[in-house]
Write a protein that holds these residues in place. Structure first.
Motif, PDB file in Angstrom:
ATOM      1  N   ALA A  49     -91.617  16.967   9.943  1.00  0.00           N
ATOM      2  CA  ALA A  49     -91.900  16.125   8.777  1.00  0.00           C
ATOM      3  C   ALA A  49     -92.023  14.662   9.167  1.00  0.00           C
ATOM      4  N   ALA A  50     -91.372  14.256  10.280  1.00  0.00           N
ATOM      5  CA  ALA A  50     -91.491  12.872  10.737  1.00  0.00           C
ATOM      6  C   ALA A  50     -92.931  12.549  11.134  1.00  0.00           C
ATOM      7  N   LEU A  51     -93.661  13.566  11.571  1.00  0.00           N
ATOM      8  CA  LEU A  51     -95.082  13.377  11.888  1.00  0.00           C
ATOM      9  C   LEU A  51     -95.950  13.419  10.645  1.00  0.00           C
ATOM     10  N   GLY A  52     -95.396  13.964   9.557  1.00  0.00           N
ATOM     11  CA  GLY A  52     -96.135  14.130   8.321  1.00  0.00           C
ATOM     12  C   GLY A  52     -95.670  15.380   7.602  1.00  0.00           C
ATOM     13  N   ALA A  53     -95.583  15.303   6.265  1.00  0.00           N
ATOM     14  CA  ALA A  53     -95.085  16.446   5.497  1.00  0.00           C
ATOM     15  C   ALA A  53     -95.932  17.692   5.734  1.00  0.00           C
ATOM     16  N   GLU A  54     -97.224  17.496   6.011  1.00  0.00           N
ATOM     17  CA  GLU A  54     -98.102  18.657   6.201  1.00  0.00           C
ATOM     18  C   GLU A  54     -97.718  19.454   7.452  1.00  0.00           C
ATOM     19  N   TRP A  55     -97.131  18.788   8.460  1.00  0.00           N
ATOM     20  CA  TRP A  55     -96.746  19.510   9.682  1.00  0.00           C
ATOM     21  C   TRP A  55     -95.517  20.378   9.433  1.00  0.00           C
TER      22      TRP A  55
END
Length: 493
Positions: free
Chosen positions: A224-230
């Motif tokens: 999630a730190a890279l993005g919620a979609e990940w």
């Protein structure tokens, strides 16, 4: 002569070249290489040890031979995926938009995800009864649906103005997650080892799920730190693996030999089907667990949004995220402790345990509603998790003890449906109180009044039916003695 000469040779022939000194960069590279190698060996050894320990846990007690170990592994991926899905939603607009602006969006989201399930839940049990020979595919379908919905969510979750597909995908994930609980419940009795009870099996399943969620949550946070979609894509991958494991379950999961259906609408009368009786202890266990699940659903929805901006009356000056984590962590710790208590102790009176934990739950809710602070909220989460775990495992024990084997699987699946529906009702209560901007204290007081009324009903029915059951047993014993006396008279003649 190959290589460089030693010191003696250099003294005899000073003209010969000396080896260059190693640079600091080279030495640092060598040290880093050794550290990386040692770290890799440590991680590999730790992973191997963890894998071996988990395999020993899931396969012990005959679970490997009966096929229960496969269900445990499947449940681990299911719980890990659910944890990743929840973490991915925690960073969406529902939790980042200010409370005053989020009310309409939160209401729309929760109504779309909860209200339809209130209609769908009663249909899951009859559907399973009709297609009981496809349990593996039913379990796999609940995981495959979530994998697809998570992949759809990945394309919409980072948008400031999410499309309608976001809400429908979230709906699909939540409904499929609840349906999984029912479908898995119907498969457990078919995979029990000879030395296992239903309570012990469900305790092991619960512990496996807790451990898997604890391992998956940090990985999901990192994604999630890279993005919620990940984080959502990570959840989708876990659900894909779970789907494969569901299809690979033993074929006996699909067997319905010797089973009959049970109708929960007639349980209140003590007779689910002609010739099939449901004990009053099971009925009381169902009613008590319904109250426990209602409170769990309420707290999950109401407190999750209320604690984003803790009121000053709670006496909390720190981060709202930390407070929410303490409450959720307390609930998780209570659930684990309850499971451990149930697996270690072997109570012979689960009918008393299930009512006792309901009384404890209601007492703590009333107390916290009156003295609402941040630490009482954590105590409430701990108590709710503990009581829900013990209550559910006690209900499992009652079903295994008092329900006929030919209807036990159907009864177990139907009871799970009823409990899931109770959770939805609690969530809807939380929605209503949240949308009218009720304070945490008022919300807890309203829920406490509802639960006190339900507890009074459960206790009154339990006491009244206990006396009637004792009278019934005495009448049956008198009738049996009379029949034996008649047979003795005939034999004497």
């Amino acid at each position: 002569m190959d290589g460089y000469p030693d010191d003696d040779d250099r003294e005899l022939d000073p003209a010969r070249p000396t080896p260059p000194e190693q640079s600091r960069l080279g030495r640092s590279a060598q040290i880093a290489g050794r550290m990386s190698s040692n770290t890799a060996r440590f991680v590999a050894k730790g992973s191997t040890t963890a894998f071996t320990a988990s395999r020993r846990f899931t396969h012990s007690g005959g679970a490997g031979e009966s096929g229960l170990s496969r269900l445990l592994e499947l449940h681990a991926f299911n719980t890990a995926g659910d944890a990743a899905f929840a973490i991915s939603l925690a960073g969406t607009l529902f939790f980042t938009v200010p409370t005053g602006e989020a009310t309409g969006q939160v209401t729309l989201f929760l109504v779309l995800t909860m209200l339809p399930f209130a209609v769908v839940a009663p249909l899951i049990g009859p559907f399973l009864d009709r297609f009981r020979r496809g349990r593996r595919w039913a379990i796999g379908a609940t995981l495959a649906i979530r994998a697809f919905c998570c992949w759809v969510l990945a394309g919409a979750i980072s948008s400031d103005d999410p499309p309608p597909s976001f809400y429908f995908a979230a709906l699909g994930c939540l409904v499929a997650s609840k349906a999984y609980g029912v479908t898995r419940a119907s498969a457990v009795p078919r995979l029990l080892p000879s030395e296992f009870t239903l309570v012990k099996a469900n305790s092991r399943i619960s512990l496996t799920g807790t451990g898997a969620a604890a391992i998956s949550a940090p990985l999901a946070v990192g994604a999630a730190a890279l993005g919620a979609e990940w984080a959502v894509r990570y959840a989708a991958l876990l659900f894909v693996v779970g789907t494969i494991l569901a299809i690979l379950l033993p074929a006996r999961v699909d067997s319905s030999e010797g089973e009959e259906q049970v109708d929960l609408t007639k349980i209140a009368t003590g007779t689910a089907k002609k010739g099939i009786s449901i004990s009053r202890d099971v009925v009381n266990g169902l009613r008590s667990n319904s109250g426990l699940r209602l409170l769990s659903g309420f707290l999950t929805i109401f407190m999750a949004f209320t604690l984003r901006e803790p009121p000053a009356s709670m006496g909390w000056d720190g981060s709202a995220t930390i407070l929410l984590g303490l409450v959720i962590g307390g609930a998780g710790a209570g659930n684990t402790v309850g499971t451990l208590i149930a697996s270690v102790t072997k109570s012979r009176r689960p009918e008393r345990v299930v009512i006792a934990v309901f009384v404890l739950d209601v007492a703590v809710v009333v107390t916290v509603a009156v003295f609402f602070t941040w630490w009482t909220a954590v105590v409430l989460g701990l108590t709710v998790g503990l009581c829900q775990s013990l209550g559910k495992l006690s209900l499992d024990a009652l079903i295994q003890r008092d329900v006929a084997e030919r209807v036990r699987t159907s009864m177990f699946a139907r009871s799970e449906t009823l409990l899931q529906l109770s959770w939805v009702i609690g969530g809807l209560i939380g929605i209503g109180l949240f949308t009218v901007d009720a304070t945490p204290r008022i919300g807890l007081l309203v829920t406490a009044v509802i639960l006190v009324a339900w507890l009074a009903f459960v206790l009154s029915r339990a006491n009244g039916k206990r006396s009637s059951s004792e009278n019934g047993r005495q009448s049956d014993e008198h009738g049996d003695r009379q029949q034996r006396g008649d047979r003795d008279t005939v034999a004497g003649q």
